[in-house]
Design a protein around this motif. Structure first.
Motif: not given
Length: 132
Positions: A75-87, A96-109
């Protein structure tokens, strides 16, 4: 002057914005200028904030924060969001929420990903950029 895609945070209320079209002034909130978030390079906490971008078996991109050990997600130390920027300039962000894994998948390869960013509520903004 603000720059396109810069992230700003209000130190009073925590509001965060991304600049879509730059203006001549610094954004403000709660009657004060907002802080421009710079990418953190603090080597003492860098290991837990290192971003990696890999592909999965379905040809999606996965952004992981903190390598195999992962970033804390409390709750007091987490990754709040992850972003990719494509070419092509598209931005894809997941919150992300506090109990999520510190990762995310995205559609672009993964080969379409130019940059990845993550925001840690305790240690700020981090980035990964594709090397030539």
């Amino acid at each position: 002057m603000s720059e396109q895609f810069s992230i700003y945070r209000c130190n009073e209320c925590g509001c965060m914005i991304e600049i879509i079209k730059p203006g001549k002034d610094t954004p403000s909130c709660c009657g004060k200028a907002m802080e421009t978030l710079e990418y953190n390079t603090d080597e003492t906490v860098q290991k837990k904030h290192t971003l990696s971008v890999v592909g999965d078996s379905d040809n999606h991109s996965i952004v992981r924060v903190g390598g195999m050990g992962g970033h804390p997600m409390k709750k007091d130390h987490a990754i709040e969001w992850v972003e990719i920027i494509s070419f092509c300039g598209a931005h894809h962000r997941r919150f992300l929420e506090a109990d999520d894994e510190p990762e995310s998948w995205f559609l672009p390869p993964v080969e379409h990903v130019m940059k990845a960013r993550a925001y840690c509520g305790k240690h700020g903004l981090w980035k990964w950029e594709k090397k030539d």
